[in-house]
Scaffold this motif. Sequence first.
Motif, PDB file in Angstrom:
ATOM      1  N   HIS A 297       0.832  -1.213   0.000  1.00  0.00           N
ATOM      2  CA  HIS A 297       0.000   0.000   0.000  1.00  0.00           C
ATOM      3  C   HIS A 297       0.867   1.265   0.000  1.00  0.00           C
ATOM      4  CE1 HIS A 297      -3.593  -2.285   0.270  1.00  0.00           C
ATOM      5  NE2 HIS A 297      -3.424  -2.683   1.522  1.00  0.00           N
ATOM      6  N   GLU A 298       1.981   1.230   0.708  1.00  0.00           N
ATOM      7  CA  GLU A 298       2.881   2.390   0.721  1.00  0.00           C
ATOM      8  C   GLU A 298       3.470   2.634  -0.666  1.00  0.00           C
ATOM      9  OE1 GLU A 298       5.688   1.401   3.693  1.00  0.00           O
ATOM     10  OE2 GLU A 298       4.416   2.024   5.385  1.00  0.00           O
ATOM     11  N   VAL A 299       3.859   1.562  -1.357  1.00  0.00           N
ATOM     12  CA  VAL A 299       4.399   1.713  -2.713  1.00  0.00           C
ATOM     13  C   VAL A 299       3.331   2.257  -3.652  1.00  0.00           C
ATOM     14  CG1 VAL A 299       5.291   0.451  -4.710  1.00  0.00           C
ATOM     15  CG2 VAL A 299       6.168  -0.046  -2.433  1.00  0.00           C
ATOM     16  N   GLN A 300       2.104   1.800  -3.502  1.00  0.00           N
ATOM     17  CA  GLN A 300       1.016   2.328  -4.336  1.00  0.00           C
ATOM     18  C   GLN A 300       0.833   3.820  -4.104  1.00  0.00           C
ATOM     19  OE1 GLN A 300      -2.158  -0.272  -3.108  1.00  0.00           O
ATOM     20  NE2 GLN A 300      -1.755  -1.765  -4.724  1.00  0.00           N
ATOM     21  N   SER A 301       0.982   4.248  -2.861  1.00  0.00           N
ATOM     22  CA  SER A 301       0.893   5.675  -2.549  1.00  0.00           C
ATOM     23  C   SER A 301       2.030   6.451  -3.207  1.00  0.00           C
ATOM     24  CB  SER A 301       0.913   5.875  -1.034  1.00  0.00           C
ATOM     25  OG  SER A 301       0.932   7.251  -0.705  1.00  0.00           O
TER      26      SER A 301
ATOM     27  N   GLU B 203      13.248   5.612  -4.601  1.00  0.00           N
ATOM     28  CA  GLU B 203      12.604   5.204  -3.354  1.00  0.00           C
ATOM     29  C   GLU B 203      11.632   4.052  -3.599  1.00  0.00           C
ATOM     30  OE1 GLU B 203      11.540   5.072   0.626  1.00  0.00           O
ATOM     31  OE2 GLU B 203      13.193   6.129  -0.347  1.00  0.00           O
ATOM     32  N   ILE B 204      10.862   4.141  -4.669  1.00  0.00           N
ATOM     33  CA  ILE B 204       9.907   3.078  -4.995  1.00  0.00           C
ATOM     34  C   ILE B 204      10.638   1.773  -5.300  1.00  0.00           C
ATOM     35  CG2 ILE B 204       8.200   2.314  -6.700  1.00  0.00           C
ATOM     36  CD1 ILE B 204       7.283   5.216  -6.905  1.00  0.00           C
ATOM     37  N   GLN B 205      11.715   1.858  -6.079  1.00  0.00           N
ATOM     38  CA  GLN B 205      12.454   0.652  -6.436  1.00  0.00           C
ATOM     39  C   GLN B 205      13.067  -0.007  -5.192  1.00  0.00           C
ATOM     40  OE1 GLN B 205      12.716  -0.828  -9.711  1.00  0.00           O
ATOM     41  NE2 GLN B 205      13.240  -2.397  -8.217  1.00  0.00           N
ATOM     42  N   ALA B 206      13.578   0.794  -4.274  1.00  0.00           N
ATOM     43  CA  ALA B 206      14.153   0.246  -3.040  1.00  0.00           C
ATOM     44  C   ALA B 206      13.083  -0.463  -2.212  1.00  0.00           C
ATOM     45  CB  ALA B 206      14.805   1.364  -2.224  1.00  0.00           C
TER      46      ALA B 206
ATOM     47  N   TYR C  28       2.267 -11.477  -7.258  1.00  0.00           N
ATOM     48  CA  TYR C  28       1.632 -10.890  -8.451  1.00  0.00           C
ATOM     49  C   TYR C  28       1.420  -9.389  -8.267  1.00  0.00           C
ATOM     50  CZ  TYR C  28      -1.935  -9.830 -11.925  1.00  0.00           C
ATOM     51  OH  TYR C  28      -2.647  -9.250 -12.944  1.00  0.00           O
ATOM     52  N   ASP C  29       0.952  -8.995  -7.095  1.00  0.00           N
ATOM     53  CA  ASP C  29       0.717  -7.569  -6.842  1.00  0.00           C
ATOM     54  C   ASP C  29       2.013  -6.765  -6.926  1.00  0.00           C
ATOM     55  OD1 ASP C  29      -1.942  -8.151  -6.457  1.00  0.00           O
ATOM     56  OD2 ASP C  29      -1.786  -8.261  -4.268  1.00  0.00           O
ATOM     57  N   VAL C  30       3.087  -7.312  -6.362  1.00  0.00           N
ATOM     58  CA  VAL C  30       4.370  -6.594  -6.373  1.00  0.00           C
ATOM     59  C   VAL C  30       4.949  -6.554  -7.785  1.00  0.00           C
ATOM     60  CG1 VAL C  30       6.686  -6.507  -5.401  1.00  0.00           C
ATOM     61  CG2 VAL C  30       4.787  -7.264  -3.984  1.00  0.00           C
ATOM     62  N   GLN C  31       4.821  -7.637  -8.542  1.00  0.00           N
ATOM     63  CA  GLN C  31       5.297  -7.644  -9.925  1.00  0.00           C
ATOM     64  C   GLN C  31       4.524  -6.635 -10.768  1.00  0.00           C
ATOM     65  OE1 GLN C  31       4.850 -11.764 -10.916  1.00  0.00           O
ATOM     66  NE2 GLN C  31       6.805 -12.370 -10.020  1.00  0.00           N
ATOM     67  N   HIS C  32       3.247  -6.464 -10.470  1.00  0.00           N
ATOM     68  CA  HIS C  32       2.443  -5.455 -11.173  1.00  0.00           C
ATOM     69  C   HIS C  32       2.969  -4.047 -10.878  1.00  0.00           C
ATOM     70  CE1 HIS C  32      -1.086  -3.639 -13.002  1.00  0.00           C
ATOM     71  NE2 HIS C  32      -1.230  -2.898 -11.920  1.00  0.00           N
ATOM     72  N   LEU C  33       3.338  -3.800  -9.633  1.00  0.00           N
ATOM     73  CA  LEU C  33       3.918  -2.498  -9.278  1.00  0.00           C
ATOM     74  C   LEU C  33       5.261  -2.289  -9.975  1.00  0.00           C
ATOM     75  CD1 LEU C  33       3.139  -2.431  -5.451  1.00  0.00           C
ATOM     76  CD2 LEU C  33       2.052  -1.047  -7.224  1.00  0.00           C
TER      77      LEU C  33
ATOM     78  N   THR D  51       6.200  -3.545 -12.845  1.00  0.00           N
ATOM     79  CA  THR D  51       5.921  -3.275 -14.256  1.00  0.00           C
ATOM     80  C   THR D  51       5.422  -1.847 -14.452  1.00  0.00           C
ATOM     81  OG1 THR D  51       5.376  -5.609 -14.623  1.00  0.00           O
ATOM     82  CG2 THR D  51       4.590  -4.033 -16.268  1.00  0.00           C
ATOM     83  N   ALA D  52       4.567  -1.379 -13.555  1.00  0.00           N
ATOM     84  CA  ALA D  52       4.053  -0.010 -13.653  1.00  0.00           C
ATOM     85  C   ALA D  52       5.187   1.005 -13.524  1.00  0.00           C
ATOM     86  CB  ALA D  52       2.999   0.224 -12.573  1.00  0.00           C
ATOM     87  N   LEU D  53       6.135   0.742 -12.624  1.00  0.00           N
ATOM     88  CA  LEU D  53       7.270   1.649 -12.465  1.00  0.00           C
ATOM     89  C   LEU D  53       8.122   1.680 -13.728  1.00  0.00           C
ATOM     90  CD1 LEU D  53       9.096   3.495 -10.768  1.00  0.00           C
ATOM     91  CD2 LEU D  53      10.211   1.423  -9.877  1.00  0.00           C
ATOM     92  N   ARG D  54       8.403   0.518 -14.298  1.00  0.00           N
ATOM     93  CA  ARG D  54       9.218   0.462 -15.513  1.00  0.00           C
ATOM     94  C   ARG D  54       8.516   1.152 -16.685  1.00  0.00           C
ATOM     95  NH1 ARG D  54      11.183  -5.856 -14.876  1.00  0.00           N
ATOM     96  NH2 ARG D  54      12.811  -5.450 -13.311  1.00  0.00           N
TER      97      ARG D  54
END
Length: 208
Positions: free
Chosen positions: A56-60, A79-82, A118-123, A125-128
Amino acid sequence: MEGLYHQTNNASAAEGSKSLSLRAGRVSVRSPSLLLATSVRKQAKPARLGILKQVHEVQSYMGRLETSDKESVHLVENEIQARIDNIFSNLERLEILSSKEPPNKRQNAKLRVDQLKYDVQHLQTALRNFQHRRYIREQQERQREELLARTFTTNGTHKKILDVANMLGLSNTVMRLIEKRAFQDKYFMIGGMILTCVIMFLVVQYLT
């Protein structure tokens, strides 16, 4: 008769004591596995809840990317990648814990871990994808700036040629030819700019 009654009671008591002893033995045999299962559950639940909080923090943080300026967007991306890397590390530990669950609960525990993955891999992919779009956008801006600088240089060169021509006393016909060629070059340059923008748009539209 009374002696026989006492012997029967003593035998029953001995059998009952033996039965209790056997049950106690079975409980003591099962106790280590029960303690392990309890320990695993106590560790797995907080670990899973902690990972959900991190997701949830990464989504924010992902929501801040679109509003960040050019100077700070790289810091937000780092920060998101870390945080994503840290979640993947925690998921590895959670996966080990889920493999230690009792057989009747192991499959559900594994499914929960897979859903988190799956949720983290989706995040990730969204970052990339955001980083790729930013790179294309910055590249387009650099090319526009280069084209504008080239335009100003061309206009300045054209003015200098006319000044030199006047100083050398060239004829009006030669000067008109020079102006016509400069006019044509300008249209070629504008056409090239438009074509470049169209190609970049198609690349962004269909390849991202």
